[in-house]
Motif scaffolding. Structure first.
Motif, PDB file in Angstrom:
ATOM      1  N   ASN A 225      -4.663   6.383  -1.516  1.00  0.00           N
ATOM      2  CA  ASN A 225      -3.755   5.241  -1.472  1.00  0.00           C
ATOM      3  C   ASN A 225      -3.830   4.476  -2.778  1.00  0.00           C
ATOM      4  OD1 ASN A 225      -2.986   5.665   1.225  1.00  0.00           O
ATOM      5  ND2 ASN A 225      -4.739   4.506   1.989  1.00  0.00           N
TER       6      ASN A 225
ATOM      7  N   VAL B   6       0.849  -1.192   0.000  1.00  0.00           N
ATOM      8  CA  VAL B   6       0.000   0.000   0.000  1.00  0.00           C
ATOM      9  C   VAL B   6       0.881   1.237   0.000  1.00  0.00           C
ATOM     10  CG1 VAL B   6      -1.848   1.230   1.176  1.00  0.00           C
ATOM     11  CG2 VAL B   6      -1.746  -1.274   1.294  1.00  0.00           C
TER      12      VAL B   6
ATOM     13  N   GLU C 118      -3.010   0.457  -3.882  1.00  0.00           N
ATOM     14  CA  GLU C 118      -2.633  -0.879  -3.438  1.00  0.00           C
ATOM     15  C   GLU C 118      -2.160  -1.693  -4.632  1.00  0.00           C
ATOM     16  OE1 GLU C 118      -6.107  -1.088   0.036  1.00  0.00           O
ATOM     17  OE2 GLU C 118      -6.213  -2.379  -1.739  1.00  0.00           O
TER      18      GLU C 118
ATOM     19  N   ASN D  81       0.872   5.300   0.183  1.00  0.00           N
ATOM     20  CA  ASN D  81       0.126   6.509   0.487  1.00  0.00           C
ATOM     21  C   ASN D  81       0.606   7.611  -0.455  1.00  0.00           C
ATOM     22  OD1 ASN D  81      -0.424   9.153   1.720  1.00  0.00           O
ATOM     23  ND2 ASN D  81      -1.216   7.964   3.435  1.00  0.00           N
TER      24      ASN D  81
END
Length: 798
Positions: A194, A124, A196, A126
């Motif tokens: 975010n 993940v 992923e 940010n």
């Protein structure tokens, strides 16, 4: 301040603790939150974990009494004394932490936010503080991430594989999967929170995407009262963006509305050189073109969430966008004979208009039966996309050379409208069994319908009328249904955790080609197992081994027998006989954390059967690109991700991929076996410059990639940015420059018995942007989003 996880939440403790962390105000789960286990009475470190995307955590420990500490930036620290016995896992249930308003207000100017977290099946990133993508779009954000590459046609690949699925807020992109770049260009970069990267998805996700899943999580504010933010950006060579986000939270209900506008002019250049070996063709082709694309986009997002009780939530979301694109492209094409003398000189212009509208609306429902994790989620969505695309071709051909050389002029109109709808519905159930077991099960149905007609009209200068070419004019449609069921069981044995999953998907395709009046129907059922094993060593280190089977279904863009004549010397056409390809994906890795350093190392191997491969066929003058199931691909590699910190003023994430790729197959009667080693290296770093601001540097290098008929050459570039907080933290001023040294060029060499070719694509990638953001009413995005994924809906609108 920046935080690093003490360990990946992948351990399944036989003795220890588990629980869930949630926001004390909203009740929403708190993903990526640090949970630390401290010894009593000296508060020395005994263990720890980072909560997963649902706010859950598990910590292995010895028997005894401990102190639990929970920390997250902008929240008050939480402490609680706990105890456990040998062979038991103490379920701490729902632990609520409360926001610290003072910390939230000062956070942006005091420290950096960690840019990378790792979970059992995903990484993940940010990106809400991505400075180098300010003023850009979601596609610009993707380009800054490690392991991600974008080719000359906007195709997105991960770890060298182009067979990836793009999700938005946990749902597959609800328009054409073949036009992901166009879809993502509609989302401004500052709307993304975010991203992923799910390299080896489990059975809870859709089986499509042999190369993995890229899930883009958009921002949503949940602060009570009325608040919002506005932003504007200006880039070099006529690039402008602006936006407004509004939120009103009242008691159990939260409403949100956002608007974004984007005006963008971007140029692109191409050079092609080709040598033909046929007897009846011009020996050499030299071609170049220049493209200027102008794009205007308006997008509105709206939604509401209502908590009927602490256990039950329902949400609505909607999105509408209007995109208007104009493209002007000039070709210069020189054909020469074997002696180097001019056969013909061609000037060709393309004027394209493309008006696009797309809409989506959906409902989400969540009910938690107890605090032990028994939960039911359901969602339904409808999306519609319509595009009106017209291209006008004007061409002048001069035969031979000299003032007296004869010439011919042509005028053509190429209409390519398209429309498609997508309906998705799903339900998922989760329940813990005993102290360590958990079962998940779900159902999902996806129904899509795509229509692509095209017309090709040729102007007769003697009669002054257009006539329609019946061979190029055509209409193709694809109706597809995918019905899926899945089940997952997760448990533990000593220090070994395991997760076993199975997904069944039935695919029903109806492809219709009007010109041939023929249906190409398919109905097939596939099983997709997934297996995960983890081993926790107890020293902030975890070992992970996993396997999954994936599928890559051909979309309408690859199937449709629609001849693309944008460039008569480089044509494209689909293949209605394409079959899906299947991939077995294996990974084994280790993740380990220290106080200021975190590392994951993963060895991966993929075996893909019946790969859909680009094939170039030459008739001596022009080439036609199509796709066929020609070969099997094998790829083995090592990915290493390193994250390091120095206090709260510096962090860097350095990622390296080294992989060996082999392609085995045949083109016609010519068998081939090609292989090469390739690599990618990427850097993402943030530097806090005291009270002055924050600087960011990203860079990436992608090594050569072998293809069945040639090689894609290396690609690299560096981006820099600077951000400063102003107006007592209510405003943000940013400056960035992408591709600082203007080195990002996509080059592909093709080597075939009938011809050799080199093509260079040079887009406008060196762009400087200045942006300003102003927040009012205490606007702050919620730190973290809920889990999406193919196995469960996401409560956040987009």
């Amino acid at each position: 301040m920046t935080v690093l996880c003490f360990g990946i939440n992948a351990s399944f403790a036989q003795t220890g603790f588990k629980g869930k962390v949630s926001d004390g105000d909203s009740g929403e789960p708190m993903p990526f939150t640090n949970v630390t286990l401290l010894n009593l009475p000296d508060s020395s470190l005994a263990g720890g974990a980072t909560t997963d995307a649902d706010g859950n955590f598990e910590i292995s420990s010895t028997p005894g009494n401990f102190l639990i500490r929970i920390t997250f930036v902008g929240y008050r620290e939480y402490y609680r004394e706990v105890e456990t016995e040998e062979g038991k896992v103490n379920n701490l249930r729902n632990l609520k932490i409360s926001p610290d308003s003072k910390l939230l207000d000062e956070f942006e100017v005091q420290a950096l936010k960690s840019t990378f977290k790792s979970d059992i099946d995903k990484r993940v990133f940010n990106v809400e503080n991505s400075i180098v993508a300010e003023g850009g779009t979601a596609i610009d954000v993707l380009e800054t991430l490690p392991s991600i590459q974008i080719d000359e046609e906007g195709g997105i690949s991960m770890r060298g594989s182009g067979e990836v699925m793009i999700y938005i807020n946990g749902r597959p992109t609800n328009l054409s999967a073949d036009d992901a770049e166009s879809i993502l260009a509609q989302f401004p970069a500052n709307s993304v929170k975010n991203i992923e990267l799910i390299t080896n998805p489990s059975s809870r996700y859709d089986a499509a995407g042999a190369g993995g899943i890229i899930n883009i999580i958009l921002k949503k504010n949940t602060k009570t009262g009325f608040n919002g933010q506005t932003n504007a950006a200006v880039g070099t060579r006529n690039k402008y963006t602006s936006g407004l986000n509004l939120n009103y939270g009242s008691g159990k209900t939260n409403y949100y509305l956002s608007y974004a506008f984007d005006y963008n002019e971007r140029f692109g250049k191409n050079e092609t050189s080709r040598e033909n070996f046929g007897d009846d063709a011009s020996r050499f082709l030299d071609q170049d073109y220049f493209t200027l694309t102008t794009r205007r986009n308006h997008m509105v997002r709206v939604g509401a969430d209502h908590n009927f009780t602490e256990q039950t939530n329902i949400g609505f979301y909607g999105r509408a966008s209007v995109d208007n694109r104009i493209r002007n492209r000039d070709y210069n094409q020189l054909l020469r004979n074997s002696e180097g003398l001019t056969d013909s000189l061609i000037f060709r212009n393309i004027w394209e208009t493309n008006f696009q509208q797309n809409y989506e609306a959906g409902l989400n429902f969540t009910h938690e039966f107890d605090t032990a994790g028994t939960k039911l989620t359901a969602s339904a969505s409808y999306a519609y996309d319509d595009r009106d695309r017209m291209e006008v071709f004007t061409q002048n051909i001069t035969y031979g050379s000299g003032a007296a050389a004869p010439s011919r002029r042509t005028l053509e109109e190429f209409g390519r409208p398209r429309s498609n709808t997508l309906i998705q519905a799903q339900a998922d159930f989760e329940k813990y069994l005993g102290e360590s077991g958990r079962i998940e099960a779900g159902w999902k149905t996806t129904v899509s319908s795509e229509l692509r007609p095209q017309t090709f009209d040729i102007f007769d200068f003697e009669t002054g009328t257009f006539s329609r070419d019946p061979e190029v004019t055509n209409e193709v449609s694809l109706d597809r249904q995918i019905h899926a069921l899945y089940a997952i069981y997760r448990g533990e044995w000593n220090k070994v955790g395991y997760q076993l999953g199975l997904r069944a998907e039935q695919t029903i395709d109806v492809l219709y080609d009007e010109n041939s009046d023929q249906n190409y129907d398919r109905d097939y059922l596939d099983l997709f197992p997934s297996v995960y094993f983890t081993y926790a060593t107890g020293d902030n280190s975890d070992f992970i081994v996993n396997y999954s089977r994936r599928i890559n279904r051909p979309g309408l863009w690859g199937l449709a027998p629609l001849l693309n004549l944008q460039d008569p010397l480089n044509q494209r056409i689909g293949n209605p006989n394409l079959k899906p390809s299947y991939t077995d994906s294996y990974e084994i890795g280790q993740a380990k954390s220290w106080k200021n350093y975190f590392m994951t190392a993963t060895v991966f191997h993929r075996r893909t059967y019946d790969t859909m491969t680009r094939i170039f066929v030459s008739d001596g003058t022009s080439t036609v690109m199509t796709r066929e199931n020609l070969n099997n691909e094998f790829s083995t590699g090592l990915e290493v991700i390193n994250q390091v910190e120095a206090g709260n003023w510096f962090d860097a994430t350095l990622t390296a991929n080294v992989f060996y790729a082999e392609v085995v197959g045949a083109v016609g009667e010519d068998e081939f076996r090609r292989s090469n080693y390739s690599w990618t290296v990427s850097l993402l770093s943030n530097i806090k410059l005291g009270d002055i601001g924050t600087a960011q540097i990203t860079g990436n290098y992608r090594g050569p990639i072998v293809r069945p008929q040639g090689l894609i050459k290396p690609l690299y570039g560096i981006n820099v940015g600077f951000r400063r907080e102003v107006l007592k933290g209510k405003g943000t001023l940013a400056l960035n420059v992408t591709d600082v040294f203007n080195t990002r060029r996509f080059i592909i060499d093709i080597d075939d018995p009938l011809f050799v070719q080199n093509r260079t694509f040079d887009w406008e990638t060196q762009i400087a942007t200045v942006s300003f953001t102003y927040r009012f009413g205490g606007y702050k995005e919620k730190p973290g989003e809920r889990r999406g994924g193919g196995g469960g809906p996401d409560e956040d609108a987009f």
